[in-house]
Design a protein around this motif. Structure first.
Motif, PDB file in Angstrom:
ATOM      1  N   ASP A  32       8.046  46.136  28.992  1.00  0.00           N
ATOM      2  CA  ASP A  32       6.880  45.841  29.831  1.00  0.00           C
ATOM      3  C   ASP A  32       5.717  46.691  29.315  1.00  0.00           C
ATOM      4  O   ASP A  32       5.381  47.741  29.865  1.00  0.00           O
ATOM      5  N   ALA A  35       2.797  47.581  31.757  1.00  0.00           N
ATOM      6  CA  ALA A  35       3.023  48.688  32.685  1.00  0.00           C
ATOM      7  C   ALA A  35       2.694  50.024  32.024  1.00  0.00           C
ATOM      8  O   ALA A  35       2.043  50.887  32.619  1.00  0.00           O
ATOM      9  N   GLU A  53      11.021  54.664  29.818  1.00  0.00           N
ATOM     10  CA  GLU A  53      11.496  53.401  30.369  1.00  0.00           C
ATOM     11  C   GLU A  53      12.855  53.650  31.008  1.00  0.00           C
ATOM     12  O   GLU A  53      13.763  54.159  30.348  1.00  0.00           O
ATOM     13  N   GLY A  73       5.783  49.475  37.084  1.00  0.00           N
ATOM     14  CA  GLY A  73       6.757  48.481  36.645  1.00  0.00           C
ATOM     15  C   GLY A  73       7.623  48.084  37.824  1.00  0.00           C
ATOM     16  O   GLY A  73       7.119  47.745  38.901  1.00  0.00           O
ATOM     17  N   PRO A 270       4.832  40.607  30.266  1.00  0.00           N
ATOM     18  CA  PRO A 270       5.191  41.576  31.313  1.00  0.00           C
ATOM     19  C   PRO A 270       6.012  40.966  32.451  1.00  0.00           C
ATOM     20  O   PRO A 270       6.875  41.633  33.028  1.00  0.00           O
ATOM     21  N   GLN A 274      10.341  41.993  33.470  1.00  0.00           N
ATOM     22  CA  GLN A 274      10.955  42.464  34.716  1.00  0.00           C
ATOM     23  C   GLN A 274      12.032  41.528  35.238  1.00  0.00           C
ATOM     24  O   GLN A 274      12.564  41.732  36.324  1.00  0.00           O
TER      25      GLN A 274
END
Length: 316
Positions: A32, A35, A53, A73, A270, A274
């Motif tokens: 991502d 983020a 991350e 995120g 992005p 997720q």
């Protein structure tokens, strides 16, 4: 700062080492990426500064210095525990002052697959080929229990910036992901072309940072293809021999020989980042011109955010 617990697959990730693909070195970098950029902008770091991350179960991180962090995120319900073990809940997408002797923890995964932790001034992790991103295949910049870093100390500022709702990525567990057509799209049968855009695909458990394997009705080509391995990228969708699809992710290889049916547009990466196992996707094709316009619009909004943060700092 010290990792009391390392969590599952906690890694350093920035914008990746993209200029070495001609040598066969995969780029790594944040899945991502948006983020990471947004958190760094809030903290007034360089946008390509590394963040951590994390997945759930998440790490526990002890801070020995006063510092400022931002988490974003996925929502893993972040909170701090102070020296007296008091719990202080913190918000995603907001700069938070962390006092010396405080521990960052995460209670529960509410939604999303990957959260990011950024600190003001950045993490002094080792850099290789212009990036601090972890490369697990090489064992580079791994994070394990008791891993320690000396991070910059900061005093509590008068203003702690946060990200407005309009700037937050429109995450969803069942999104429609927009694509541009790939080089081999027209090699599909007419039925498979229609199926690719109309049916739902489920992300398989056999997915990781290299790629998401999808499960859906099998697709087929009009005629068998013998392809020379060609360049692929984050978001390239390939047709596997069994008729199923794979979407290449941040740790993707630099070339591939399977048919390339499409590419996820940059603005939707992005959202894809997720999603995780058992989440459901649908695809929608748009033109390259439309994809470029969406990316330009997003970058204009990011420039406005940076200008706003800089203005706050100027008049602090």
């Amino acid at each position: 700062m010290q990792f009391i617990k390392s969590g599952i697959l906690s890694t350093y990730q920035d914008t990746g080492r993209n200029t070495y693909r001609y040598l066969g070195i995969n780029p790594n970098g944040a899945i991502d990426l948006m983020a990471v950029r947004l958190l760094n902008i809030l903290l007034q770091n360089q946008e390509n500064e590394a963040a951590i991350e994390i997945h759930f179960p998440s790490p526990e991180i002890y801070f020995e210095n006063n510092t400022i962090i931002a988490v974003g995120g996925a929502d893993f319900n972040p909170y701090l525990t102070d020296k007296s073990q008091n719990e202080i809940e913190i918000n995603n997408w907001q700069c938070t002052f962390v006092s010396a002797g405080t521990t960052l923890k995460f209670k529960k995964r509410h939604w999303g697959q990957r959260a990011y932790i950024a600190v003001k001034g950045g993490f002094p992790a080792t850099e290789w080929l212009g990036s601090k991103s972890t490369n697990n295949l090489l064992g580079f910049n791994g994070i394990s229990p008791n891993h320690y870093l000396s991070i910059p100390e900061h005093t509590k500022p008068a203003v702690l910036p946060y990200l407005g709702f309009s700037m937050r990525p429109p995450y969803s567990a069942s999104p429609t992901i927009r694509l541009i057509k790939g080089n081999e799209f027209d090699a599909l049968t007419a039925e498979s072309k229609e199926r690719l855009e109309k049916q739902e695909f489920t992300i398989s458990q056999h997915s990781n940072r290299m790629g998401y394997r999808l499960v859906g009705g099998a697709l087929s080509l009009e005629n068998p293809l013998e392809l020379i391995s060609s360049a692929v990228d984050f978001g390239t969708i390939q047709l596997l021999p069994d008729g199923q699809l794979i979407i290449l992710m941040a740790d993707h290889q630099t070339t591939g020989g399977y048919p390339r049916l499409g590419n996820v547009i940059s603005a939707d990466l992005p959202i894809l980042a997720q999603c995780g196992p058992k989440d459901v996707l649908k695809f929608q094709f748009i033109s390259q011109a439309e994809a470029e316009e969406l990316l330009i619009l997003r970058e204009k909004e990011i420039k406005k955010l940076k200008a706003g943060i800089d203005l706050v700092e100027t008049f602090r």
